[in-house]
Design an enzyme around this catalytic site. Structure first.
Site, PDB file in Angstrom:
ATOM      1  N   CYS A   1     -13.413  10.827  -4.603  1.00 59.26           N
ATOM      2  CA  CYS A   1     -13.838   9.528  -4.056  1.00 59.26           C
ATOM      3  C   CYS A   1     -14.162   9.657  -2.557  1.00 59.26           C
ATOM      4  O   CYS A   1     -13.447  10.337  -1.806  1.00 59.26           O
ATOM      5  CB  CYS A   1     -12.704   8.536  -4.281  1.00 59.26           C
TER       6      CYS A   1
ATOM      7  N   ASP B   1       0.764  -1.244   0.000  1.00 56.86           N
ATOM      8  CA  ASP B   1       0.000   0.000   0.000  1.00 56.86           C
ATOM      9  C   ASP B   1       0.797   1.298   0.000  1.00 56.86           C
ATOM     10  O   ASP B   1       0.769   2.040  -0.970  1.00 56.86           O
ATOM     11  CB  ASP B   1      -0.998  -0.002   1.159  1.00 56.86           C
TER      12      ASP B   1
ATOM     13  N   CYS C   1     -21.607   5.155  -8.678  1.00 52.74           N
ATOM     14  CA  CYS C   1     -20.668   5.866  -7.797  1.00 52.74           C
ATOM     15  C   CYS C   1     -21.365   7.122  -7.267  1.00 52.74           C
ATOM     16  O   CYS C   1     -21.784   7.974  -8.053  1.00 52.74           O
ATOM     17  CB  CYS C   1     -19.396   6.241  -8.556  1.00 52.74           C
TER      18      CYS C   1
HETATM   19  C1  B12 Z   1      -3.866   6.520  -3.743  1.00 51.11           C
HETATM   20  C2  B12 Z   1      -4.737   5.324  -3.482  1.00 51.11           C
HETATM   21  C3  B12 Z   1      -6.104   5.538  -3.312  1.00 51.11           C
HETATM   22  C4  B12 Z   1      -6.766   6.903  -3.538  1.00 51.11           C
HETATM   23  C5  B12 Z   1      -6.880   7.154  -5.062  1.00 51.11           C
HETATM   24  C6  B12 Z   1      -7.533   5.988  -5.821  1.00 51.11           C
HETATM   25  C7  B12 Z   1      -6.928   5.628  -7.153  1.00 51.11           C
HETATM   26  N1  B12 Z   1      -7.722   4.944  -7.953  1.00 51.11           N
HETATM   27  O1  B12 Z   1      -5.769   5.933  -7.456  1.00 51.11           O
HETATM   28  C8  B12 Z   1      -8.120   6.732  -2.787  1.00 51.11           C
HETATM   29  C9  B12 Z   1      -7.958   7.237  -1.363  1.00 51.11           C
HETATM   30  C10 B12 Z   1      -9.303   7.433  -3.417  1.00 51.11           C
HETATM   31  C11 B12 Z   1      -8.243   5.209  -2.782  1.00 51.11           C
HETATM   32  C12 B12 Z   1      -9.446   4.540  -2.661  1.00 51.11           C
HETATM   33  C13 B12 Z   1      -9.580   3.170  -2.636  1.00 51.11           C
HETATM   34  N2  B12 Z   1      -8.577   2.275  -2.533  1.00 51.11           N
HETATM   35 CO1  B12 Z   1      -6.706   2.728  -2.727  1.00 51.11          CO
HETATM   36  N3  B12 Z   1      -4.874   2.982  -3.074  1.00 51.11           N
HETATM   37  C14 B12 Z   1      -4.170   4.026  -3.412  1.00 51.11           C
HETATM   38  C15 B12 Z   1      -2.701   3.638  -3.630  1.00 51.11           C
HETATM   39  C16 B12 Z   1      -1.901   4.045  -2.380  1.00 51.11           C
HETATM   40  C17 B12 Z   1      -2.041   4.235  -4.877  1.00 51.11           C
HETATM   41  C18 B12 Z   1      -2.878   4.075  -6.167  1.00 51.11           C
HETATM   42  C19 B12 Z   1      -2.259   4.809  -7.316  1.00 51.11           C
HETATM   43  O2  B12 Z   1      -1.096   4.628  -7.631  1.00 51.11           O
HETATM   44  N4  B12 Z   1      -3.061   5.664  -7.955  1.00 51.11           N
HETATM   45  C20 B12 Z   1      -2.635   6.408  -9.114  1.00 51.11           C
HETATM   46  C21 B12 Z   1      -3.488   5.962 -10.299  1.00 51.11           C
HETATM   47  C22 B12 Z   1      -3.008   6.691 -11.556  1.00 51.11           C
HETATM   48  O3  B12 Z   1      -3.202   4.596 -10.426  1.00 51.11           O
HETATM   49  P1  B12 Z   1      -4.322   3.433 -10.455  1.00 51.11           P
HETATM   50  O4  B12 Z   1      -5.671   3.944 -10.256  1.00 51.11           O
HETATM   51  O5  B12 Z   1      -3.820   2.314  -9.555  1.00 51.11           O
HETATM   52  O6  B12 Z   1      -4.190   2.978 -11.955  1.00 51.11           O
HETATM   53  C23 B12 Z   1      -2.985   2.413 -12.438  1.00 51.11           C
HETATM   54  C24 B12 Z   1      -3.208   1.076 -13.127  1.00 51.11           C
HETATM   55  O7  B12 Z   1      -4.428   0.525 -12.745  1.00 51.11           O
HETATM   56  C25 B12 Z   1      -3.066   1.397 -14.583  1.00 51.11           C
HETATM   57  N5  B12 Z   1      -4.188   1.174 -15.484  1.00 51.11           N
HETATM   58  C26 B12 Z   1      -5.486   1.186 -15.338  1.00 51.11           C
HETATM   59  N6  B12 Z   1      -6.085   0.925 -16.502  1.00 51.11           N
HETATM   60  C27 B12 Z   1      -5.139   0.746 -17.410  1.00 51.11           C
HETATM   61  C28 B12 Z   1      -5.185   0.497 -18.760  1.00 51.11           C
HETATM   62  C29 B12 Z   1      -4.003   0.416 -19.481  1.00 51.11           C
HETATM   63  C30 B12 Z   1      -4.062   0.170 -20.927  1.00 51.11           C
HETATM   64  C31 B12 Z   1      -2.755   0.565 -18.817  1.00 51.11           C
HETATM   65  C32 B12 Z   1      -1.460   0.468 -19.524  1.00 51.11           C
HETATM   66  C33 B12 Z   1      -2.732   0.822 -17.443  1.00 51.11           C
HETATM   67  C34 B12 Z   1      -3.922   0.903 -16.771  1.00 51.11           C
HETATM   68  O8  B12 Z   1      -2.753   2.777 -14.736  1.00 51.11           O
HETATM   69  C35 B12 Z   1      -2.476   3.360 -13.503  1.00 51.11           C
HETATM   70  C36 B12 Z   1      -0.999   3.622 -13.418  1.00 51.11           C
HETATM   71  O9  B12 Z   1      -0.327   2.389 -13.300  1.00 51.11           O
HETATM   72  C37 B12 Z   1      -2.822   2.069  -3.781  1.00 51.11           C
HETATM   73  C38 B12 Z   1      -1.621   1.262  -3.261  1.00 51.11           C
HETATM   74  C39 B12 Z   1      -0.457   1.265  -4.239  1.00 51.11           C
HETATM   75  N7  B12 Z   1       0.709   1.543  -3.743  1.00 51.11           N
HETATM   76  O10 B12 Z   1      -0.666   1.005  -5.421  1.00 51.11           O
HETATM   77  C40 B12 Z   1      -4.121   1.743  -3.000  1.00 51.11           C
HETATM   78  C41 B12 Z   1      -5.015   0.634  -3.543  1.00 51.11           C
HETATM   79  C42 B12 Z   1      -5.142   0.842  -5.028  1.00 51.11           C
HETATM   80  N8  B12 Z   1      -6.293   0.907  -2.923  1.00 51.11           N
HETATM   81  C43 B12 Z   1      -6.982  -0.150  -2.647  1.00 51.11           C
HETATM   82  C44 B12 Z   1      -8.306  -0.135  -2.137  1.00 51.11           C
HETATM   83  C45 B12 Z   1      -8.830  -1.435  -1.552  1.00 51.11           C
HETATM   84  C46 B12 Z   1      -9.077   1.039  -2.204  1.00 51.11           C
HETATM   85  C47 B12 Z   1     -10.587   1.176  -1.917  1.00 51.11           C
HETATM   86  C48 B12 Z   1     -11.416   0.001  -2.411  1.00 51.11           C
HETATM   87  C49 B12 Z   1     -10.764   1.387  -0.391  1.00 51.11           C
HETATM   88  C50 B12 Z   1     -12.195   1.642   0.055  1.00 51.11           C
HETATM   89  N9  B12 Z   1     -13.048   0.638   0.054  1.00 51.11           N
HETATM   90  O11 B12 Z   1     -12.540   2.710   0.452  1.00 51.11           O
HETATM   91  C51 B12 Z   1     -10.920   2.491  -2.664  1.00 51.11           C
HETATM   92  C52 B12 Z   1     -11.321   2.215  -4.130  1.00 51.11           C
HETATM   93  C53 B12 Z   1     -11.433   3.435  -4.978  1.00 51.11           C
HETATM   94  C54 B12 Z   1     -11.249   3.120  -6.467  1.00 51.11           C
HETATM   95  N10 B12 Z   1     -12.350   2.869  -7.159  1.00 51.11           N
HETATM   96  O12 B12 Z   1     -10.108   3.099  -6.961  1.00 51.11           O
HETATM   97  C55 B12 Z   1      -6.231  -1.424  -3.011  1.00 51.11           C
HETATM   98  C56 B12 Z   1      -6.841  -2.026  -4.295  1.00 51.11           C
HETATM   99  C57 B12 Z   1      -7.002  -3.525  -4.296  1.00 51.11           C
HETATM  100  C58 B12 Z   1      -7.578  -4.009  -5.611  1.00 51.11           C
HETATM  101  N11 B12 Z   1      -8.188  -5.170  -5.614  1.00 51.11           N
HETATM  102  O13 B12 Z   1      -7.479  -3.349  -6.647  1.00 51.11           O
HETATM  103  C59 B12 Z   1      -4.750  -0.869  -3.153  1.00 51.11           C
HETATM  104  C60 B12 Z   1      -3.891  -1.597  -4.182  1.00 51.11           C
HETATM  105  C61 B12 Z   1      -4.118  -0.993  -1.737  1.00 51.11           C
HETATM  106  C62 B12 Z   1      -3.631  -2.401  -1.421  1.00 51.11           C
HETATM  107  N12 B12 Z   1      -2.338  -2.582  -1.225  1.00 51.11           N
HETATM  108  O14 B12 Z   1      -4.379  -3.347  -1.360  1.00 51.11           O
HETATM  109  N13 B12 Z   1      -7.032   4.607  -2.943  1.00 51.11           N
HETATM  110  S1  SF4 Z   2     -15.108   3.904  -3.660  1.00 52.39           S
HETATM  111 FE1  SF4 Z   2     -14.893   5.932  -4.610  1.00 52.39          FE
HETATM  112  S2  SF4 Z   2     -14.970   5.470  -6.796  1.00 52.39           S
HETATM  113 FE2  SF4 Z   2     -15.864   3.686  -5.767  1.00 52.39          FE
HETATM  114  S3  SF4 Z   2     -18.078   4.106  -5.652  1.00 52.39           S
HETATM  115 FE3  SF4 Z   2     -17.181   4.857  -3.755  1.00 52.39          FE
HETATM  116  S4  SF4 Z   2     -16.812   7.025  -4.172  1.00 52.39           S
HETATM  117 FE4  SF4 Z   2     -17.059   6.035  -6.151  1.00 52.39          FE
END
Ligand code: B12
Ligand code: SF4
Ligand code: SF4
Length: 309
Positions: free
Chosen positions: A212, A131, A196
């Site tokens: 979110c 995380d 959402c």
């Molecule tokens: C910051 C963060 C948040 C933030 C921002 C959310 C976000 N989506 O980024 C907030 C506080 C809102 C949040 C909320 C939640 N989070 Co959070 N969060 C993180 C954290 C610390 C970083 C995520 C990150 O790098 N975000 C930046 C964006 C740009 O990255 P991303 O959304 O992950 O997308 C990447 C890939 O998915 C990829 N991608 C997506 N689609 C595609 C398509 C293509 C073609 C390509 C190439 C890439 C690609 O691109 C992005 C860059 O790599 C991670 C832990 C970690 N170190 O990864 C946990 C993590 C993602 N969270 C987690 C969880 C459980 C949640 C919640 C469910 C918690 C809750 N119930 O309240 C919610 C879900 C919200 C949601 N729908 O995403 C888990 C997810 C587990 C899973 N099965 O996916 C993680 C991995 C923590 C863990 N170690 O378990 N979170």
């Molecule tokens: S966890 Fe965040 S993105 Fe997912 S339904 Fe709730 S508010 Fe929307």
């Protein structure tokens, strides 16, 4: 059997022996496409006040900068889906926070994992992350063949859904790599986007973190939640599970076997009234090992007031 094959089997055996539900392995390399997505996400301010997301960009996109000589990224999933629900009148808390803090539970497992690798394989340099470290955990899980990234941004496994924590071990050991997960089983479904409560799910799997409920109730440290969100939280006091609860793939979720994730009784049973009457002292005692600590007592009270208005 080749040495690489033997080592790979040892790693997968350690993972299941330690109770991890899935283990996949990807080659350690620079994440080019993800880097672009992360850069755009940050430039649009979708991290809100989560300043830590701006730090260590170079490390975040390249595991070889986190662990010198890194060869493999091992992704581990741990199911947290609880066997019990909250009572109907309880302010809602996200399922991931029902039991003990996963950071501590998983960190201990990762320590044991590295220890076992050293005992069974030899001198291997590596680090475990869960995380909070600069690792794009979902991207690695997809590259390790465990599942696809859904429109709701979560990593989804076809057999068991998305209620999993993701942990990563980066090691300087060569291993056999799993095939990247290319398919996407969201199809024409848009349930998460449509449901959402704050319209935080944008097209192309982009989540506006700054909109979110999870961000507002856990990460935002301001004394007040923005008024524009009033009436939108649907009783969520800590985190939000809407986009996962609504996802059809989560009908395959099975209850966790991890004893540390057994729900704290007060999380299941506390009514609004109980939360209102809770003192700081009792909060600290009851939730001393819980993820709720992150919001602190004042944060939980702020969230409660916000959903009550
Ligand atoms: C910051 C963060 C948040 C933030 C921002 C959310 C976000 N989506 O980024 C907030 C506080 C809102 C949040 C909320 C939640 N989070 Co959070 N969060 C993180 C954290 C610390 C970083 C995520 C990150 O790098 N975000 C930046 C964006 C740009 O990255 P991303 O959304 O992950 O997308 C990447 C890939 O998915 C990829 N991608 C997506 N689609 C595609 C398509 C293509 C073609 C390509 C190439 C890439 C690609 O691109 C992005 C860059 O790599 C991670 C832990 C970690 N170190 O990864 C946990 C993590 C993602 N969270 C987690 C969880 C459980 C949640 C919640 C469910 C918690 C809750 N119930 O309240 C919610 C879900 C919200 C949601 N729908 O995403 C888990 C997810 C587990 C899973 N099965 O996916 C993680 C991995 C923590 C863990 N170690 O378990 N979170
Ligand atoms: S966890 Fe965040 S993105 Fe997912 S339904 Fe709730 S508010 Fe929307
Ligand atoms: S609710 Fe539908 S669109 Fe959203 S992640 Fe699940 S399957 Fe994909």
């Amino acid at each position: 059997m080749s040495t690489v094959q033997k080592h790979t089997e040892i790693i997968k055996d350690i993972a299941s022996g330690m109770g991890f539900d899935y283990c996949g392995i990807a080659k350690a390399q620079l994440l080019n496409e993800d880097a672009k997505r992360l850069e755009t996400w940050l430039s649009k301010g979708m991290h809100g006040t989560m300043q830590y997301m701006e730090n260590h960009f170079d490390l975040r996109i390249d595991p070889c900068k986190l662990v010198p000589g890194a060869r493999s990224v091992i992704t581990l999933l741990l199911n947290y889906y609880p066997a019990q629900n909250q009572s109907a009148d309880a302010p809602k808390i996200s399922k991931y926070a029902f039991g003990a803090d996963y950071h501590e539970v998983i960190r201990n497992k990762l320590k044991g994992f590295m220890q076992e690798i050293k005992e069974k394989i030899g001198e291997v340099n590596g680090r475990g992350f869960v995380d909070s470290a600069p690792v794009l955990e979902r991207a690695w899980a997809q590259k390790a063949g465990i599942g696809w990234i859904g429109k709701n941004g979560n990593l989804i496994n076809k057999d068991s859904g998305s209620f999993f924590f993701i942990a990563t071990l980066i090691v300087d050991l060569e291993l056999n790599y799993d095939n990247e997960y290319i398919k996407d089983y969201c199809g024409t479904c848009t349930k998460c986007i449509d449901n959402c409560p704050t319209e935080a799910i944008l097209p192309d799997k982009v989540i506006d973190g700054s909109k979110c409920i999870s961000y507002f109730t856990i990460e935002l440290k301001d004394a007040l939640i923005p008024g524009a969100m009033k009436g939108k939280f649907d009783n969520w006091m800590f985190g939000c599970d809407v986009c996962q609860n609504i996802c059809p793939w989560n009908r395959f979720a099975k209850s966790t076997n991890e004893i540390n994730f057994t729900p704290i009784p007060e999380i299941l049973n506390f009514s609004k009234n109980d939360w209102e009457e809770l003192t700081e002292e009792s909060f600290k005692t009851i939730f001393k090992n819980s993820p709720l600590k992150r919001s602190k007592f004042e944060g939980m009270k702020r969230n409660l007031n916000f959903i009550e208005q």
